[in-house]
Design an enzyme around this catalytic site. Structure first.
Site, PDB file in Angstrom:
ATOM      1  N   ILE A  30      -7.034  55.218   9.415  1.00  0.00           N
ATOM      2  CA  ILE A  30      -7.255  53.905  10.015  1.00  0.00           C
ATOM      3  C   ILE A  30      -5.915  53.309  10.405  1.00  0.00           C
ATOM      4  O   ILE A  30      -5.051  53.076   9.562  1.00  0.00           O
ATOM      5  CB  ILE A  30      -8.063  53.000   9.062  1.00  0.00           C
ATOM      6  CG1 ILE A  30      -9.469  53.605   8.922  1.00  0.00           C
ATOM      7  CG2 ILE A  30      -8.146  51.579   9.583  1.00  0.00           C
ATOM      8  CD1 ILE A  30     -10.182  53.263   7.674  1.00  0.00           C
ATOM      9  N   LYS A  34      -5.234  64.845   3.012  1.00  0.00           N
ATOM     10  CA  LYS A  34      -4.660  64.332   1.759  1.00  0.00           C
ATOM     11  C   LYS A  34      -4.898  65.313   0.622  1.00  0.00           C
ATOM     12  O   LYS A  34      -5.996  65.846   0.480  1.00  0.00           O
ATOM     13  CB  LYS A  34      -5.353  63.023   1.363  1.00  0.00           C
ATOM     14  CG  LYS A  34      -4.887  61.782   2.100  1.00  0.00           C
ATOM     15  CD  LYS A  34      -5.786  60.636   1.663  1.00  0.00           C
ATOM     16  CE  LYS A  34      -5.185  59.276   1.906  1.00  0.00           C
ATOM     17  NZ  LYS A  34      -6.152  58.229   1.523  1.00  0.00           N
ATOM     18  N   VAL A  94      -5.359  38.162  -9.438  1.00  0.00           N
ATOM     19  CA  VAL A  94      -4.121  37.386  -9.325  1.00  0.00           C
ATOM     20  C   VAL A  94      -4.281  36.313  -8.252  1.00  0.00           C
ATOM     21  O   VAL A  94      -3.936  35.150  -8.453  1.00  0.00           O
ATOM     22  CB  VAL A  94      -2.939  38.320  -8.963  1.00  0.00           C
ATOM     23  CG1 VAL A  94      -1.687  37.519  -8.682  1.00  0.00           C
ATOM     24  CG2 VAL A  94      -2.676  39.331 -10.068  1.00  0.00           C
ATOM     25  N   LYS A 150     -10.735  59.749   7.676  1.00  0.00           N
ATOM     26  CA  LYS A 150     -10.378  59.078   8.918  1.00  0.00           C
ATOM     27  C   LYS A 150      -9.105  58.267   8.680  1.00  0.00           C
ATOM     28  O   LYS A 150      -9.003  57.549   7.692  1.00  0.00           O
ATOM     29  CB  LYS A 150     -11.526  58.138   9.311  1.00  0.00           C
ATOM     30  CG  LYS A 150     -11.246  57.283  10.507  1.00  0.00           C
ATOM     31  CD  LYS A 150     -11.954  57.791  11.736  1.00  0.00           C
ATOM     32  CE  LYS A 150     -11.594  56.936  12.933  1.00  0.00           C
ATOM     33  NZ  LYS A 150     -11.514  57.734  14.158  1.00  0.00           N
ATOM     34  N   GLY A 194       2.213  59.382  -3.680  1.00  0.00           N
ATOM     35  CA  GLY A 194       3.560  59.158  -3.148  1.00  0.00           C
ATOM     36  C   GLY A 194       3.805  59.804  -1.800  1.00  0.00           C
ATOM     37  O   GLY A 194       4.931  60.123  -1.458  1.00  0.00           O
ATOM     38  N   ARG A 204       3.568  35.419  -4.161  1.00  0.00           N
ATOM     39  CA  ARG A 204       3.876  35.863  -5.519  1.00  0.00           C
ATOM     40  C   ARG A 204       5.387  35.808  -5.715  1.00  0.00           C
ATOM     41  O   ARG A 204       6.140  36.308  -4.875  1.00  0.00           O
ATOM     42  CB  ARG A 204       3.383  37.300  -5.738  1.00  0.00           C
ATOM     43  CG  ARG A 204       1.895  37.426  -5.601  1.00  0.00           C
ATOM     44  CD  ARG A 204       1.458  38.796  -6.056  1.00  0.00           C
ATOM     45  NE  ARG A 204       0.027  38.974  -5.828  1.00  0.00           N
ATOM     46  CZ  ARG A 204      -0.698  39.935  -6.376  1.00  0.00           C
ATOM     47  NH1 ARG A 204      -0.109  40.813  -7.162  1.00  0.00           N
ATOM     48  NH2 ARG A 204      -1.986  40.039  -6.131  1.00  0.00           N
ATOM     49  N   ASN A 228     -13.138  45.190  -7.645  1.00  0.00           N
ATOM     50  CA  ASN A 228     -12.287  44.807  -8.763  1.00  0.00           C
ATOM     51  C   ASN A 228     -13.115  43.961  -9.705  1.00  0.00           C
ATOM     52  O   ASN A 228     -13.603  42.901  -9.335  1.00  0.00           O
ATOM     53  CB  ASN A 228     -11.066  44.028  -8.282  1.00  0.00           C
ATOM     54  CG  ASN A 228     -10.150  44.911  -7.473  1.00  0.00           C
ATOM     55  OD1 ASN A 228      -9.892  46.046  -7.836  1.00  0.00           O
ATOM     56  ND2 ASN A 228      -9.690  44.410  -6.345  1.00  0.00           N
ATOM     57  N   ARG A 231     -12.882  41.907 -12.218  1.00  0.00           N
ATOM     58  CA  ARG A 231     -12.101  40.958 -13.018  1.00  0.00           C
ATOM     59  C   ARG A 231     -11.742  39.751 -12.163  1.00  0.00           C
ATOM     60  O   ARG A 231     -12.002  39.742 -10.973  1.00  0.00           O
ATOM     61  CB  ARG A 231     -10.801  41.642 -13.455  1.00  0.00           C
ATOM     62  CG  ARG A 231     -10.017  42.136 -12.252  1.00  0.00           C
ATOM     63  CD  ARG A 231      -8.600  42.526 -12.533  1.00  0.00           C
ATOM     64  NE  ARG A 231      -7.875  42.670 -11.295  1.00  0.00           N
ATOM     65  CZ  ARG A 231      -7.795  43.785 -10.561  1.00  0.00           C
ATOM     66  NH1 ARG A 231      -8.413  44.887 -10.956  1.00  0.00           N
ATOM     67  NH2 ARG A 231      -7.113  43.823  -9.435  1.00  0.00           N
ATOM     68  N   LYS A 279     -15.628  56.603  -8.677  1.00  0.00           N
ATOM     69  CA  LYS A 279     -15.509  56.585  -7.213  1.00  0.00           C
ATOM     70  C   LYS A 279     -16.785  57.066  -6.533  1.00  0.00           C
ATOM     71  O   LYS A 279     -17.273  56.440  -5.589  1.00  0.00           O
ATOM     72  CB  LYS A 279     -14.333  57.463  -6.774  1.00  0.00           C
ATOM     73  CG  LYS A 279     -13.076  56.671  -6.513  1.00  0.00           C
ATOM     74  CD  LYS A 279     -12.825  56.503  -5.011  1.00  0.00           C
ATOM     75  CE  LYS A 279     -12.228  55.143  -4.677  1.00  0.00           C
ATOM     76  NZ  LYS A 279     -10.835  54.977  -4.992  1.00  0.00           N
TER      77      LYS A 279
END
Lengths: 460, 50
Positions: free
Chosen positions: A203, A158, A298, A201, A164, A341, A293, A295, A116
């Protein structure tokens, strides 16, 4: 040239990759777990090797067994698909050290983007904003107030160890910030044994917009436009479309800007092969980098349908060392594509998983309708893997035509024996806000909570 | 156990589902094995209600 490729995956993506290989006259090797012996990819590939028990930790995640299968079958390359080992830099390294080409980015680029802090730094270097917030944890009230003042309300507190929604508070002013700071800390301490919190922040009405990129081994990187994936339920994407209605209707100039930002980040990471740069876009047209990502995704078919470019084929060509056949100016988005999907879940029972035997199966057809799936009548969906059993993709000359076509195609789609999300997707296609193109990542939550539930009629 | 006590977790399609007791009582026999697949409608525990 590759003569033989091993597909280290299962389900619809394994089928998708095998199809691309067949069209390129490349022989294919499937690997499968005991429970997948009757799965479509096993039947479609030229060869198939069983690599262990149902649990992915005993099969699709076993690097040693996949490499052994690749050695036995004597393949030139491995395509990892998505999920499983697709973003595992160590796996890519092992492949290279065994003289097997890994169809994906280099292990170095993968490791850099995995972290990250490193990927945020890369974005910064590329001049792309990340969501504003504190550097690390916030130690006291005073520091919290200083940061909130700097980045502007509303802010989110956070828990570092969080998840969760616990240890999380939204604050709109100094008073709620101080209160939220303390409750978030004590909640985090109670839930996770770690009271550390950070501030970011908040959003409002965020849109999840991602850019598809392709980079060859010569250092050329292009983007293939965006996908809007804001229709999500509990962070799981349900519908993806390209182009994004937000960019089309409100921020037309943003596509070029975000696309260029994605390329700069990819360049900074010396990225190769197919990848997706994820952004969050707010109602005012500010955009922030989230992650890359590393890869095929989907939702890649929506990009294929509007650009006409076969992304899996492009991945294989890049891995073979071929230069990109397109320049940025060759990429033109034509019409509008939407993907739904289809999951084996019960939309009337809190989306509970619904594995089991498919009794009857009839898939939609007609103009500009595409179904990517491994499902067929008589197939038993095992309870072991994720619940997605297929993707329905349509294209139209514009968004309205695409929605009407999707609605028609969903109506034709018949799957019995298990529960599916088809009826829920129909409800979304008929929702006035979705049709207007006005939605954010809280859309599904609002739809489920609201009065629109009567629209979800069970198909008989 | 009491009503709403979590008695086991059934994993299906990568989702962990907490299974709650419907009654107050004592488990007298466990009919299943940890980590082994179960079917729809299969009894999991024998319970003596209290």
């Amino acid at each position: 040239m590759f003569e033989k490729v091993l597909v280290a995956n299962r389900g619809e993506i394994a089928v998708r990759i095998i199809r691309a290989c067949k069209e390129m006259n490349i022989r294919t090797v499937a690997v499968y777990s005991e429970v997948d012996a009757n799965s479509m990819h096993v039947q479609m590939a030229d060869e198939a090797i069983c690599i262990g028990k149902a649990a992915s930790s005993e099969s699709y995640l076993r690097i040693d067994r996949i490499i052994s299968a690749a050695e036995i079958a004597d393949v030139d390359a491995i395509h990892p698909g998505y999920g499983f080992l697709s973003e595992n830099a160590h796996f890519a390294e092992v492949c290279e050290s065994c003289n097997i080409r890994f169809i994906g980015p280099s292990p170095r680029a993968m490791s850099a983007l995995e972290d990250k802090a490193v990927s945020r730094a890369l974005a910064k270097k590329a001049g792309v904003e990340t969501p504003p917030g504190s550097e690390g944890t916030v130690e006291n009230e005073k520091e919290a107030l200083t940061i909130a003042k700097k980045i502007g309300y509303p802010v989110m507190i956070k828990a570092v160890a969080g998840g969760g929604g616990r240890g999380m508070r939204i604050a709109h002013n100094d008073i709620s910030l101080v209160k939220g700071y303390h409750t978030a800390r004590s909640e985090a301490e109670k839930c996770f044994g770690n009271s550390g919190v950070y501030i970011e922040k908040f959003i409002e009405n965020p849109h999840h917009i991602e850019i598809q990129i392709l980079g060859d081994t010569k250092g050329k990187i292009i983007h293939l436009g965006e996908r809007d994936c804001s229709v999500q339920r509990r962070n799981q994407k349900l519908i993806e479309e390209s182009p994004s209605p937000l960019l089309e209707q409100k921020f037309r100039k943003l596509r070029d800007k975000i696309g260029k930002a994605a390329i700069r980040i990819a360049e900074a990471a010396r990225y190769t092969n197919a990848g997706t740069v994820e952004f969050i876009v707010d109602d005012h047209g500010n955009f922030y980098f989230l992650e890359v990502n590393k890869r095929i995704q989907v939702e890649h078919p929506v990009t294929e349908e509007v650009t006409g470019i076969d992304l899996v084929r492009a991945q294989i060509e890049i891995a073979m060392g071929e230069p990109l056949r397109y320049s940025q100016s060759d990429i033109v988005m034509k019409g509008h594509a939407i993907e739904c999907r289809i999951n084996a879940e019960d939309p009337f029972g809190d989306f509970r998983p619904s594995p089991g035997r498919i009794e009857m199966y009839y898939q939609p057809g007609g103009r500009e309708v595409r179904v990517d799936t491994h499902a067929y009548a008589g197939y038993t969906i095992p309870p072991t893997y994720d619940s997605m059993i297929g993707k329905l993709i349509v294209r139209g000359k514009d968004r309205r035509e695409a929605i009407d076509r999707m609605n028609r195609a969903l109506n034709e789609f018949m799957i019995t024996g298990i529960k599916t999300t088809i009826s829920f997707q129909q409800a979304i296609m008929q929702d006035p806000n979705f049709r207007r193109g006005v939605y954010s990542t809280s859309f599904v939550e609002q739809l489920l909570g609201g009065a629109r539930r009567e629209l979800i009629e069970e198909k008989t | 156990m009491n009503p709403d006590s979590v008695v086991c977790i059934i994993e299906a399609m990568k989702v962990m589902n907490e299974i709650k007791s419907e009654v107050k009582g004592v488990i007298t026999q466990i009919l299943i094995e940890n980590g082994k697949p179960v079917e729809f409608g299969q009894p999991l525990f024998k319970v003596r209600p209290v």
